[in-house]
Design a protein around this motif. Sequence first.
Motif, PDB file in Angstrom:
ATOM      1  N   GLY A   1       0.787  -1.229   0.000  1.00  0.00           N
ATOM      2  CA  GLY A   1       0.000   0.000   0.000  1.00  0.00           C
ATOM      3  C   GLY A   1       0.818   1.278   0.000  1.00  0.00           C
ATOM      4  O   GLY A   1       0.500   2.239  -0.691  1.00  0.00           O
ATOM      5  N   LYS A   2       1.895   1.309   0.756  1.00  0.00           N
ATOM      6  CA  LYS A   2       2.719   2.514   0.862  1.00  0.00           C
ATOM      7  C   LYS A   2       3.778   2.615  -0.259  1.00  0.00           C
ATOM      8  O   LYS A   2       4.430   3.634  -0.408  1.00  0.00           O
ATOM      9  CB  LYS A   2       3.404   2.565   2.221  1.00  0.00           C
ATOM     10  N   MET A   3       3.921   1.551  -1.044  1.00  0.00           N
ATOM     11  CA  MET A   3       4.929   1.531  -2.106  1.00  0.00           C
ATOM     12  C   MET A   3       4.338   1.747  -3.492  1.00  0.00           C
ATOM     13  O   MET A   3       5.042   1.615  -4.485  1.00  0.00           O
ATOM     14  CB  MET A   3       5.662   0.183  -2.094  1.00  0.00           C
ATOM     15  N   VAL A   4       3.061   2.077  -3.571  1.00  0.00           N
ATOM     16  CA  VAL A   4       2.370   2.144  -4.860  1.00  0.00           C
ATOM     17  C   VAL A   4       3.081   3.028  -5.884  1.00  0.00           C
ATOM     18  O   VAL A   4       3.307   2.589  -7.019  1.00  0.00           O
ATOM     19  CB  VAL A   4       0.889   2.538  -4.675  1.00  0.00           C
ATOM     20  N   PRO A   5       3.454   4.265  -5.571  1.00  0.00           N
ATOM     21  CA  PRO A   5       4.102   5.077  -6.611  1.00  0.00           C
ATOM     22  C   PRO A   5       5.387   4.446  -7.165  1.00  0.00           C
ATOM     23  O   PRO A   5       5.598   4.434  -8.386  1.00  0.00           O
ATOM     24  CB  PRO A   5       4.395   6.407  -5.902  1.00  0.00           C
ATOM     25  N   LEU A   6       6.226   3.906  -6.300  1.00  0.00           N
ATOM     26  CA  LEU A   6       7.457   3.252  -6.752  1.00  0.00           C
ATOM     27  C   LEU A   6       7.148   2.034  -7.621  1.00  0.00           C
ATOM     28  O   LEU A   6       7.738   1.849  -8.691  1.00  0.00           O
ATOM     29  CB  LEU A   6       8.317   2.836  -5.557  1.00  0.00           C
ATOM     30  N   LEU A   7       6.223   1.213  -7.159  1.00  0.00           N
ATOM     31  CA  LEU A   7       5.862   0.013  -7.909  1.00  0.00           C
ATOM     32  C   LEU A   7       5.245   0.370  -9.261  1.00  0.00           C
ATOM     33  O   LEU A   7       5.496  -0.307 -10.263  1.00  0.00           O
ATOM     34  CB  LEU A   7       4.914  -0.860  -7.093  1.00  0.00           C
ATOM     35  N   LEU A   8       4.471   1.452  -9.292  1.00  0.00           N
ATOM     36  CA  LEU A   8       3.858   1.877 -10.540  1.00  0.00           C
ATOM     37  C   LEU A   8       4.918   2.369 -11.528  1.00  0.00           C
ATOM     38  O   LEU A   8       4.820   2.103 -12.730  1.00  0.00           O
ATOM     39  CB  LEU A   8       2.812   2.964 -10.269  1.00  0.00           C
ATOM     40  N   VAL A   9       5.938   3.044 -11.050  1.00  0.00           N
ATOM     41  CA  VAL A   9       7.044   3.475 -11.912  1.00  0.00           C
ATOM     42  C   VAL A   9       7.743   2.253 -12.506  1.00  0.00           C
ATOM     43  O   VAL A   9       8.055   2.220 -13.701  1.00  0.00           O
ATOM     44  CB  VAL A   9       8.051   4.364 -11.142  1.00  0.00           C
ATOM     45  N   ILE A  10       7.981   1.253 -11.674  1.00  0.00           N
ATOM     46  CA  ILE A  10       8.645   0.031 -12.153  1.00  0.00           C
ATOM     47  C   ILE A  10       7.812  -0.645 -13.232  1.00  0.00           C
ATOM     48  O   ILE A  10       8.334  -1.020 -14.294  1.00  0.00           O
ATOM     49  CB  ILE A  10       8.930  -0.929 -10.978  1.00  0.00           C
ATOM     50  N   ILE A  11       6.524  -0.779 -12.996  1.00  0.00           N
ATOM     51  CA  ILE A  11       5.628  -1.409 -13.979  1.00  0.00           C
ATOM     52  C   ILE A  11       5.580  -0.573 -15.257  1.00  0.00           C
ATOM     53  O   ILE A  11       5.628  -1.113 -16.370  1.00  0.00           O
ATOM     54  CB  ILE A  11       4.211  -1.621 -13.392  1.00  0.00           C
ATOM     55  N   LEU A  12       5.509   0.752 -15.118  1.00  0.00           N
ATOM     56  CA  LEU A  12       5.491   1.628 -16.292  1.00  0.00           C
ATOM     57  C   LEU A  12       6.758   1.450 -17.130  1.00  0.00           C
ATOM     58  O   LEU A  12       6.681   1.321 -18.362  1.00  0.00           O
ATOM     59  CB  LEU A  12       5.342   3.089 -15.859  1.00  0.00           C
TER      60      LEU A  12
END
Length: 132
Positions: free
Chosen positions: A49-60
Amino acid sequence: MDNFMTHIVSITIQLFLLITFLQSGIDKIVDWKGNVGWLKEHFAASFMGKMVPLLLVIILILEVFTALCCITAIYALLCCGYGFYAILSAFSASVTLLLLLFGQRVAKDYQGALTITCYFIVAIFGLYMATK
């Protein structure tokens, strides 16, 4: 025309993966804030939950990389029958989908995980076709 007919299945799979990952990447860029908001809510009860922006960058990054590999693969297959980029794009698509599947399972979104499985089957078949 010879390369097209020889690699028609791989080219079609590459087009499918290109559309899938290019559209997804563009959506993340165009509606970054909306995606982050929805995903924070989606993963609120999990350790992600708290890592969403980082994880979204990785997926992008993975999605854009996969889309670029698909474009290169289509060109390489059509021009010279060279399959390395088809292997690379199908493998990259598979890894990206496995990461997305992991996220859906962690979020206990089993219907979302099932949807990703359908895309994964196409990616694995593309990997198989590119290596044969």
